[in-house]
Design a protein around this motif. Structure first.
Motif, PDB file in Angstrom:
ATOM      1  N   GLU A 188      61.903-121.039  81.867  1.00 11.05           N
ATOM      2  CA  GLU A 188      63.182-121.153  82.137  1.00 11.05           C
ATOM      3  C   GLU A 188      63.679-121.604  83.602  1.00 11.05           C
ATOM      4  OE1 GLU A 188      65.061-117.984  79.065  1.00 11.05           O
ATOM      5  OE2 GLU A 188      64.213-117.089  80.738  1.00 11.05           O
ATOM      6  N   TRP A 189      64.847-122.186  83.692  1.00  7.87           N
ATOM      7  CA  TRP A 189      65.357-122.748  84.698  1.00  7.87           C
ATOM      8  C   TRP A 189      66.826-122.358  85.107  1.00  7.87           C
ATOM      9  CZ3 TRP A 189      66.977-128.395  85.634  1.00  7.87           C
ATOM     10  CH2 TRP A 189      67.401-128.621  86.912  1.00  7.87           C
ATOM     11  N   ALA A 190      67.099-121.761  85.728  1.00  9.61           N
ATOM     12  CA  ALA A 190      68.607-121.140  86.126  1.00  9.61           C
ATOM     13  C   ALA A 190      69.054-121.099  87.641  1.00  9.61           C
ATOM     14  CB  ALA A 190      68.652-119.391  85.650  1.00  9.61           C
ATOM     15  N   GLN A 191      70.393-120.977  87.460  1.00 14.82           N
ATOM     16  CA  GLN A 191      71.151-121.041  88.888  1.00 14.82           C
ATOM     17  C   GLN A 191      71.849-119.808  89.035  1.00 14.82           C
ATOM     18  OE1 GLN A 191      71.491-123.660  91.236  1.00 14.82           O
ATOM     19  NE2 GLN A 191      72.387-121.842  92.535  1.00 14.82           N
ATOM     20  N   GLY A 192      71.625-119.286  90.203  1.00 16.90           N
ATOM     21  CA  GLY A 192      72.254-117.982  90.411  1.00 16.90           C
ATOM     22  C   GLY A 192      73.193-117.832  91.683  1.00 16.90           C
ATOM     23  N   PHE A 193      73.940-116.936  91.605  1.00 10.39           N
ATOM     24  CA  PHE A 193      74.870-116.759  92.747  1.00 10.39           C
ATOM     25  C   PHE A 193      74.998-115.503  92.973  1.00 10.39           C
ATOM     26  CE2 PHE A 193      76.447-120.759  91.004  1.00 10.39           C
ATOM     27  CZ  PHE A 193      76.188-121.611  92.023  1.00 10.39           C
TER      28      PHE A 193
ATOM     29  N   LYS B 255      72.524-120.640  83.029  1.00 13.65           N
ATOM     30  CA  LYS B 255      71.266-121.336  82.261  1.00 13.65           C
ATOM     31  C   LYS B 255      71.238-122.713  82.719  1.00 13.65           C
ATOM     32  CE  LYS B 255      71.236-121.934  77.724  1.00 13.65           C
ATOM     33  NZ  LYS B 255      71.143-121.899  76.276  1.00 13.65           N
ATOM     34  N   LEU B 256      70.060-123.264  82.899  1.00 22.79           N
ATOM     35  CA  LEU B 256      69.980-124.668  83.211  1.00 22.79           C
ATOM     36  C   LEU B 256      68.968-125.165  82.113  1.00 22.79           C
ATOM     37  CD1 LEU B 256      69.927-125.035  87.067  1.00 22.79           C
ATOM     38  CD2 LEU B 256      71.790-125.161  85.456  1.00 22.79           C
ATOM     39  N   ASP B 257      68.012-124.502  81.734  1.00 26.66           N
ATOM     40  CA  ASP B 257      67.241-124.926  80.636  1.00 26.66           C
ATOM     41  C   ASP B 257      66.354-123.636  80.049  1.00 26.66           C
ATOM     42  OD1 ASP B 257      65.518-126.989  79.367  1.00 26.66           O
ATOM     43  OD2 ASP B 257      63.794-125.904  80.339  1.00 26.66           O
ATOM     44  N   SER B 258      66.220-123.559  78.687  1.00 23.87           N
ATOM     45  CA  SER B 258      65.667-122.680  78.150  1.00 23.87           C
ATOM     46  C   SER B 258      65.638-122.974  76.436  1.00 23.87           C
ATOM     47  CB  SER B 258      66.239-121.260  78.042  1.00 23.87           C
ATOM     48  OG  SER B 258      65.565-120.290  77.458  1.00 23.87           O
TER      49      SER B 258
ATOM     50  N   ALA C  82      71.141-116.491  77.226  1.00 20.85           N
ATOM     51  CA  ALA C  82      72.542-116.598  77.299  1.00 20.85           C
ATOM     52  C   ALA C  82      72.841-117.746  78.275  1.00 20.85           C
ATOM     53  CB  ALA C  82      72.947-115.252  77.949  1.00 20.85           C
ATOM     54  N   ASP C  83      73.958-118.219  77.882  1.00 25.37           N
ATOM     55  CA  ASP C  83      74.467-119.600  78.930  1.00 25.37           C
ATOM     56  C   ASP C  83      74.668-118.961  80.117  1.00 25.37           C
ATOM     57  OD1 ASP C  83      74.271-121.204  77.034  1.00 25.37           O
ATOM     58  OD2 ASP C  83      76.126-120.923  75.999  1.00 25.37           O
ATOM     59  N   GLU C  84      75.324-117.934  80.353  1.00 23.62           N
ATOM     60  CA  GLU C  84      75.662-117.168  81.489  1.00 23.62           C
ATOM     61  C   GLU C  84      75.650-115.609  81.439  1.00 23.62           C
ATOM     62  OE1 GLU C  84      78.557-115.690  82.592  1.00 23.62           O
ATOM     63  OE2 GLU C  84      79.814-116.051  80.890  1.00 23.62           O
ATOM     64  N   TYR C  85      75.598-114.907  82.518  1.00 25.45           N
ATOM     65  CA  TYR C  85      75.939-113.607  82.656  1.00 25.45           C
ATOM     66  C   TYR C  85      76.124-113.201  83.964  1.00 25.45           C
ATOM     67  CZ  TYR C  85      71.121-113.285  84.744  1.00 25.45           C
ATOM     68  OH  TYR C  85      70.020-113.448  85.215  1.00 25.45           O
ATOM     69  N   SER C  86      77.098-112.177  84.144  1.00 27.37           N
ATOM     70  CA  SER C  86      77.775-111.933  85.506  1.00 27.37           C
ATOM     71  C   SER C  86      78.131-110.487  85.613  1.00 27.37           C
ATOM     72  CB  SER C  86      78.941-112.725  85.501  1.00 27.37           C
ATOM     73  OG  SER C  86      79.856-112.622  84.826  1.00 27.37           O
TER      74      SER C  86
ATOM     75  N   ILE D 179      62.702-110.201  92.624  1.00 25.82           N
ATOM     76  CA  ILE D 179      61.795-111.112  92.604  1.00 25.82           C
ATOM     77  C   ILE D 179      62.033-112.075  91.361  1.00 25.82           C
ATOM     78  CG2 ILE D 179      60.016-109.711  93.205  1.00 25.82           C
ATOM     79  CD1 ILE D 179      59.371-109.142  90.453  1.00 25.82           C
ATOM     80  N   ARG D 180      63.407-112.113  90.889  1.00 25.98           N
ATOM     81  CA  ARG D 180      63.642-113.108  89.818  1.00 25.98           C
ATOM     82  C   ARG D 180      65.065-113.682  90.241  1.00 25.98           C
ATOM     83  NH1 ARG D 180      59.225-112.152  88.121  1.00 25.98           N
ATOM     84  NH2 ARG D 180      58.868-112.106  86.059  1.00 25.98           N
ATOM     85  N   LEU D 181      65.935-114.107  89.589  1.00 25.64           N
ATOM     86  CA  LEU D 181      67.033-114.929  89.795  1.00 25.64           C
ATOM     87  C   LEU D 181      68.132-114.282  90.473  1.00 25.64           C
ATOM     88  CD1 LEU D 181      68.741-117.720  89.461  1.00 25.64           C
ATOM     89  CD2 LEU D 181      69.757-116.641  87.415  1.00 25.64           C
ATOM     90  N   LEU D 182      68.362-112.795  89.726  1.00 30.07           N
ATOM     91  CA  LEU D 182      69.223-112.069  90.419  1.00 30.07           C
ATOM     92  C   LEU D 182      68.598-110.648  90.642  1.00 30.07           C
ATOM     93  CD1 LEU D 182      72.295-112.952  88.053  1.00 30.07           C
ATOM     94  CD2 LEU D 182      71.848-113.672  90.485  1.00 30.07           C
ATOM     95  N   PRO D 183      69.121-109.698  91.533  1.00 28.68           N
ATOM     96  CA  PRO D 183      68.327-108.470  91.886  1.00 28.68           C
ATOM     97  C   PRO D 183      69.000-107.492  90.990  1.00 28.68           C
ATOM     98  CG  PRO D 183      70.296-108.924  93.550  1.00 28.68           C
ATOM     99  CD  PRO D 183      70.167-109.930  92.684  1.00 28.68           C
TER     100      PRO D 183
END
Length: 418
Positions: free
Chosen positions: A60-65, A91-94, A113-117, A149-153
């Motif tokens: 998978e490929w994702a963008q996090g903030f 989500k960018l790719d999955s 999921a397309d996004e989670y926050s 160790i992943r996209l978000l802590p």
């Protein structure tokens, strides 16, 4: 601590009622805020698959903030403040055949999921050198390590106190009731892991901890003593020692630790019996750092920890843990900082770990090994100054669990807002 479900989470802090507090109170004067953007590609190929899941690849490929706000304290003998943590993953790719990388939430449909926050608040109070926090917490302890160790802590919800009233001694205690996993927005009860296997059949209502670290010998040495308890599942003790010693042009280091764990309370996972010893020795000169590690599991159980954390065990890495029942493992590692050659910002790590003597319960001895290569660079100047790039390549092989070939590409950049 209410999860936010829209992609506008990062803007939501602007609506917080911080402006009602006096600007000259010290609350704002001591404030800091950062926003980190993290672009994460994760690929893990499985072969010789062992277990019920027959998925051959997680990719998978994702963008996090990650928005972090820390206030100062109001004046007076007891100061009060508020911290905030805002998380957004996109989500960018999955695809359904490549989910469960740990970057994104997986829905009941089998799709990511397309996004989670999430927006989490922490209320804090300070008296002298003692601080109390209530709300969203990210402890980093020998019995509950911070595993970013992943996209978000991940984070936890509860109460924690830390005190440094005596020189060199820091004492901490806490009660955590729920957790927000690294790829989830909501609050969940905590699960245990034994070795590399999540124990999903049992949930715990609380994790309690108490411990302290004492630094001495001009802060070159430290002694740690900790206790952690995942309610109705396991109780674990830890004693650790760290030391660094200059010898000529070398800096020698030692990191030693011992864990002991037993079942606790209602014993929701039955009997647990684990003792773990680790040692990690280091030698640094110039840009070179050499490591040698040994780790051993004793007792009738694998090493327990809260799902889905890694631990401070000397030979544990994010792919294989080398912490299964009766396992013995050796590590050799080499780090190089290219600043010694006039290329600051560029670092590399190569590591090899081999484990054996695993009690698989299948009538044969378990063996495994892993080779890791990490290359990282932080841009030092120009318009991209501060941009971090990290590449990770892993080959892990075992005769009792699935083989893994793994690649990670991580781009990160942090803006200082306050």
């Amino acid at each position: 601590m209410t999860p936010q479900k829209t992609p506008y989470l990062i803007l939501s802090l602007a609506a917080c009622p911080f402006a009602s507090m006096a600007a000259d109170s010290g609350f704002f004067e001591g404030s800091s805020a950062t926003l980190q953007a993290r672009n994460y590609y994760f690929s893990r190929d499985f072969s010789d698959i062992v277990g019920t899941s027959q998925q051959s690849k997680a990719e998978e490929w994702a963008q996090g903030f990650i928005l972090t706000y820390k206030s100062g304290y109001t004046p007076g003998p007891v100061g009060f403040g508020v911290d905030a943590l805002g998380l957004l993953g996109v989500k960018l790719d999955s695809s359904p055949d490549r989910v469960n990388s740990g970057l994104l939430s997986t829905r009941e449909s089998g799709r990511a999921a397309d996004e989670y926050s999430r927006l989490g608040l922490t209320f804090k109070a300070r008296l002298s050198n003692t601080e109390l926090k209530v709300g969203e917490l990210q402890p980093n302890l020998p019995v509950l390590a911070f595993s970013d160790i992943r996209l978000l802590p991940p984070s936890y919800q509860g109460v924690a106190v830390s005190s440094s009233e005596l020189a060199g001694l820091t004492v901490q205690a806490g009660h955590l009731s729920t957790t927000s996993l690294r790829n989830e927005a909501g609050d969940d009860k905590m699960l245990a892991m034994l070795g590399h296997l999540p124990q999903r059949q049992a949930q715990s209502d609380a994790f309690d901890y108490l411990g302290g670290d004492y630094a001495f010998n001009d802060k070159r040495s430290s002694l740690s003593l900790w206790y952690g308890q995942l309610e109705d599942i396991y109780a674990q003790g830890f004693v650790g020692f760290k030391h660094s010693q200059p010898v000529g042009n070398w800096l020698l280091g030692a990191n030693l630790g011992y864990y002991s764990a037993r079942e606790q309370g209602d014993e929701l996972l039955g009997k647990i019996d684990n003792q773990a010893f680790f040692s990690l020795l280091s030698a640094k000169r110039g840009g070179h750092t050499f490591y040698l590690g040994y780790q051993a599991m004793y007792g009738d159980s694998a090493f327990p920890r809260v799902f889905a954390n890694i631990t401070p065990l000397g030979n544990e890495v994010p792919t294989y843990e080398f912490a299964y029942t009766d396992e013995r493992s050796w590590q050799v590692r080499y780090d190089y900082d290219f600043a010694a050659l006039g290329a600051p910002g560029l670092t590399t790590t190569v590591r090899y770990i081999r484990g054996d003597n695993v009690d698989t319960g299948l009538g044969f001895e378990g063996k495994e090994h892993e080779r890791d290569l990490d290359i990282a660079y932080v841009v030092q100047s120009g318009s991209l100054q501060g941009l971090g790039i990290r590449l990770r390549n892993v080959a892990a092989r075992s005769n009792y669990r699935s083989d893994i070939d793994e690649n990670r590409v991580i781009l990160s950049y942090t803006w200082t807002l306050l």
